[in-house]
Enzyme design. Structure first.
Site, PDB file in Angstrom:
ATOM      1  N   ARG A  24       0.866  -1.199   0.000  1.00 10.84           N
ATOM      2  CA  ARG A  24       0.000   0.000   0.000  1.00 10.84           C
ATOM      3  C   ARG A  24       0.891   1.233   0.000  1.00 10.84           C
ATOM      4  O   ARG A  24       2.129   1.122   0.018  1.00 10.84           O
ATOM      5  CB  ARG A  24      -0.932   0.009   1.222  1.00 10.84           C
ATOM      6  CG  ARG A  24      -0.199   0.053   2.539  1.00 10.84           C
ATOM      7  CD  ARG A  24      -1.142   0.281   3.732  1.00 10.84           C
ATOM      8  NE  ARG A  24      -0.372   0.539   4.926  1.00 10.84           N
ATOM      9  CZ  ARG A  24      -0.067  -0.361   5.832  1.00 10.84           C
ATOM     10  NH1 ARG A  24      -0.500  -1.598   5.709  1.00 10.84           N
ATOM     11  NH2 ARG A  24       0.669  -0.038   6.886  1.00 10.84           N
ATOM     12  N   GLY A  25       0.258   2.403  -0.036  1.00 11.48           N
ATOM     13  CA  GLY A  25       0.998   3.654   0.079  1.00 11.48           C
ATOM     14  C   GLY A  25       2.072   3.790  -0.997  1.00 11.48           C
ATOM     15  O   GLY A  25       1.894   3.385  -2.151  1.00 11.48           O
ATOM     16  N   ARG A  46       3.639  -7.576   5.446  1.00 15.93           N
ATOM     17  CA  ARG A  46       3.077  -8.591   6.347  1.00 15.93           C
ATOM     18  C   ARG A  46       1.730  -9.069   5.820  1.00 15.93           C
ATOM     19  O   ARG A  46       1.384 -10.236   5.939  1.00 15.93           O
ATOM     20  CB  ARG A  46       2.947  -8.022   7.760  1.00 15.93           C
ATOM     21  CG  ARG A  46       4.284  -7.875   8.471  1.00 15.93           C
ATOM     22  CD  ARG A  46       4.152  -7.068   9.726  1.00 15.93           C
ATOM     23  NE  ARG A  46       3.694  -5.711   9.458  1.00 15.93           N
ATOM     24  CZ  ARG A  46       3.531  -4.772  10.353  1.00 15.93           C
ATOM     25  NH1 ARG A  46       3.785  -5.037  11.620  1.00 15.93           N
ATOM     26  NH2 ARG A  46       3.121  -3.563  10.019  1.00 15.93           N
ATOM     27  N   ASP A  69       7.243 -10.741   7.052  1.00 22.04           N
ATOM     28  CA  ASP A  69       7.600  -9.673   7.999  1.00 22.04           C
ATOM     29  C   ASP A  69       9.078  -9.353   7.790  1.00 22.04           C
ATOM     30  O   ASP A  69       9.932 -10.242   7.919  1.00 22.04           O
ATOM     31  CB  ASP A  69       7.343 -10.166   9.431  1.00 22.04           C
ATOM     32  CG  ASP A  69       7.528  -9.057  10.465  1.00 22.04           C
ATOM     33  OD1 ASP A  69       8.377  -8.162  10.253  1.00 22.04           O
ATOM     34  OD2 ASP A  69       6.829  -9.095  11.485  1.00 22.04           O
ATOM     35  N   SER A 149      13.356   9.793   4.916  1.00 18.10           N
ATOM     36  CA  SER A 149      12.332  10.811   5.198  1.00 18.10           C
ATOM     37  C   SER A 149      13.002  12.146   5.437  1.00 18.10           C
ATOM     38  O   SER A 149      14.141  12.208   5.919  1.00 18.10           O
ATOM     39  CB  SER A 149      11.541  10.409   6.449  1.00 18.10           C
ATOM     40  OG  SER A 149      10.739  11.484   6.879  1.00 18.10           O
ATOM     41  N   TYR A 162      11.556   7.323  15.125  1.00 15.01           N
ATOM     42  CA  TYR A 162      11.393   7.176  13.670  1.00 15.01           C
ATOM     43  C   TYR A 162      12.474   7.974  12.932  1.00 15.01           C
ATOM     44  O   TYR A 162      13.132   7.462  12.028  1.00 15.01           O
ATOM     45  CB  TYR A 162       9.995   7.655  13.292  1.00 15.01           C
ATOM     46  CG  TYR A 162       9.707   7.725  11.807  1.00 15.01           C
ATOM     47  CD1 TYR A 162       9.274   6.595  11.119  1.00 15.01           C
ATOM     48  CD2 TYR A 162       9.852   8.923  11.100  1.00 15.01           C
ATOM     49  CE1 TYR A 162       9.007   6.658   9.757  1.00 15.01           C
ATOM     50  CE2 TYR A 162       9.586   8.998   9.741  1.00 15.01           C
ATOM     51  CZ  TYR A 162       9.155   7.860   9.081  1.00 15.01           C
ATOM     52  OH  TYR A 162       8.887   7.928   7.735  1.00 15.01           O
ATOM     53  N   LYS A 166      15.570   6.827  10.275  1.00 19.61           N
ATOM     54  CA  LYS A 166      15.706   7.334   8.904  1.00 19.61           C
ATOM     55  C   LYS A 166      17.064   8.011   8.721  1.00 19.61           C
ATOM     56  O   LYS A 166      17.695   7.899   7.674  1.00 19.61           O
ATOM     57  CB  LYS A 166      14.557   8.297   8.592  1.00 19.61           C
ATOM     58  CG  LYS A 166      13.182   7.606   8.561  1.00 19.61           C
ATOM     59  CD  LYS A 166      13.125   6.536   7.498  1.00 19.61           C
ATOM     60  CE  LYS A 166      11.789   5.837   7.401  1.00 19.61           C
ATOM     61  NZ  LYS A 166      11.746   4.837   6.328  1.00 19.61           N
TER      62      LYS A 166
END
Ligand SMILES: NC(=O)c1ccc[n+]([C@@H]2O[C@H](COP(=O)([O-])OP(=O)(O)OC[C@H]3O[C@@H](n4cnc5c(N)ncnc54)[C@H](OP(=O)(O)O)[C@@H]3O)[C@@H](O)[C@H]2O)c1
Length: 252
Positions: A24-25, A46, A69, A149, A162, A166
């Site tokens: 997705r995304g 997953r 995973d 990111s 997070y 990154k």
């Protein structure tokens, strides 16, 4: 001796690309784009979503998907072998799978910090090692794209662990590019915020603030990131060890 006689041979465009978190995304957008460009794509997450399953059903000779995973090293090894049996040797890797965060650092549980680091930093480093070892053992050249990111370069509250992962992947990108000595091109793409399940935790006030700060006047869209990933996998460039920001200059 002429310059061309001493130069490391060019890294050819990738033809079989592994995309982690392709369900997705941004990951799904990358898988869709690479298939449209004629590449073969192996993708896992997953949960295999209906959208990803449909791509594999439509293009069984060019698209291999499974439920894996990324933190399960043994499962990623099985997946890579199965994908290569189906599609041929992998010569491109997009480390896209990641989990987000939505908690101030002082309120983040130890187990959550560990899970974010394991998923976003340890696992892609291990997947990269697995794929690079196979490429080197088979005398192949290849390309690696790490999806990082803008949070690695600019601060954002609620994303401390997070951001650390990154930033770690940006740093690993530079060192791996040097370590591989031009046998592979290793780069990162660092998007600004875009709408996805991961960023759904952002409130409208935060989104409005990001848009106000962005000279191009809109949130980055996955479709604006995908061509950069494709370019790094396919085009003949000398871009190596870079983190390319795609955020409409929001962070400038
Ligand atoms: N959204 C943003 O604003 C933004 C901004 C900058 C950078 N990014 C980066 O862009 C990339 C894609 O983000 P996104 O917004 O598209 O996120 P998303 O919609 O949440 O998708 C994340 C993908 O990673 C997979 N994934 C997560 N944990 C996994 C695990 N343990 N094993 C295997 N797959 C796993 C998910 O599938 P399952 O959950 O089924 O496993 C999904 O396919 C990430 O690296 C993210 O850090 C996002």
């Amino acid at each position: 001796m002429s310059d061309s006689a001493t130069r490391t041979p060019l890294v050819p465009p990738s033809t079989v690309v592994l995309v982690s978190g392709g369900s997705r995304g941004l990951g799904l957008a990358i898988v869709t784009d690479l298939l449209s460009a004629g590449l073969k794509v192996a993708a896992f997450a997953r949960t295999v979503t209906p959208e990803l399953a449909k791509l594999a059903d439509t293009e069984p000779q060019r698209c291999y998907v499974d439920s894996v995973d990324v933190t399960d090293l043994a499962a990623t090894q099985v997946f890579v072998r199965a994908a290569e049996d189906r599609l041929g040797p992998i010569d491109g890797l997009v480390n896209n799978a990641a989990v987000g965060q939505d908690s101030l650092h002082v309120h983040t549980a130890t187990a959550d910090i560990a899970r974010i680091i394991e998923t976003n930093l340890t696992a892609p480093l291990q997947l990269t090692r697995l794929v690079v070892r196979r490429m080197l053992a088979q005398g192949r050249r290849g390309r690696i794209v790490n999806v990082t990111s803008i949070c690695a370069q600019r601060g954002f509250p609620g994303l401390v662990a997070y951001s650390a992962t990154k930033g770690g992947m940006d740093a690993a990108t530079r060192s791996l590019a040097r370590e591989l000595g031009g046998r592979m091109l290793v780069n990162a793409v660092a998007p600004g915020f875009f709408a996805s399940e991961m960023s759904a935790v952002l409130g409208q006030t935060q989104l409005d603030q990001i848009v106000r700060r962005t000279p191009t006047g809109h949130l980055t869209a996955p479709e604006e990131v995908v061509p950069v990933v494709r370019m790094l996998l396919r085009d003949q460039t000398n871009i190596n060890g870079q983190a390319i920001v795609v955020d409409g200059a929001a962070s400038i």
